[in-house]
Design a protein around this motif. Sequence first.
Motif, short mmCIF file in Angstrom:
data_model
loop_
_atom_site.label_atom_id
_atom_site.label_comp_id
_atom_site.label_asym_id
_atom_site.label_seq_id
_atom_site.Cartn_x
_atom_site.Cartn_y
_atom_site.Cartn_z
N ALA A 1 -0.83 -99.85 64.82
CA ALA A 1 0.31 -99.11 65.14
C ALA A 1 1.72 -99.63 64.48
N VAL A 2 1.51 -99.87 63.39
CA VAL A 2 2.75 -100.20 62.55
C VAL A 2 3.28 -99.02 61.99
N SER A 3 4.49 -99.03 61.43
CA SER A 3 4.94 -98.00 60.51
C SER A 3 4.49 -98.26 59.20
N VAL A 4 4.18 -99.05 58.61
CA VAL A 4 3.94 -99.53 57.14
C VAL A 4 3.13 -100.54 56.98
N ILE A 5 1.95 -100.14 56.19
CA ILE A 5 0.99 -101.15 55.72
C ILE A 5 1.16 -101.61 54.26
N VAL A 6 1.58 -102.95 53.88
CA VAL A 6 1.76 -103.34 52.45
C VAL A 6 0.87 -104.15 52.02
N TYR A 7 0.07 -103.62 51.02
CA TYR A 7 -1.02 -104.49 50.22
C TYR A 7 -0.49 -105.42 49.34
N VAL A 8 -0.57 -106.90 49.34
CA VAL A 8 0.05 -107.57 48.41
C VAL A 8 -1.05 -107.98 47.50
N ALA A 9 -0.80 -107.78 46.18
CA ALA A 9 -1.70 -108.39 45.23
C ALA A 9 -1.24 -109.15 44.26
N LYS A 10 -1.84 -110.08 43.73
CA LYS A 10 -1.33 -111.07 42.75
C LYS A 10 -1.22 -110.29 41.33
N SER A 11 -0.10 -110.35 40.70
CA SER A 11 0.15 -109.70 39.44
C SER A 11 -1.20 -109.77 38.46
N LEU A 12 -1.35 -108.59 38.06
CA LEU A 12 -2.68 -108.62 37.00
C LEU A 12 -2.12 -107.72 35.96
N THR A 13 -2.74 -108.19 34.59
CA THR A 13 -2.15 -107.53 33.51
C THR A 13 -2.61 -105.80 33.70
#
Length: 147
Positions: free
Chosen positions: A87-99
């Motif tokens: 029921a959220v407005s936004v889903i943010v998928y956080v990933a480590k920085s990869l080249t």
Amino acid sequence: MGLWEAFLNWLRSLFFKQEMELSLIGLQNAGKTSLVNVIATGGYSEDMIPTVGFNMRKVTKGNVTIKLWDLGGQPRFRSMWERYCRAVSVIVYVAKSLTSLARNKCKWRGLKSITDREVCCFMVSCKNSSNIDMVIDWLVKHSKSKN
């Protein structure tokens, strides 16, 4: 967006508060809690304790109140992600920085194939606070408001 719609949105923003809920998901140590802390306080810390279960934090940016759900990334907590993403407005998928992600960010995880909703990929640095405001602006602009 037409001129009239832009004017109405500006007028609404003067008188009405907007609320949105945002769930941050991603693998353990991806930087979800760091992102929440940078958004909430502007501060970054190297010493973070892994999230056990979830944390919730409310942050106000301008006329928008954002409820941030920071969900644990350990395998035993991933089954609850669905419950906190419904029921959220936004889903943010956080990933480590990869080249490879940096070089090919639009094709990563097939983002170009998602056509039935707003999708974007941002490269941010919690440590340097780079692009954080741009991400918040995009999220607010593209979220489904809970007024």
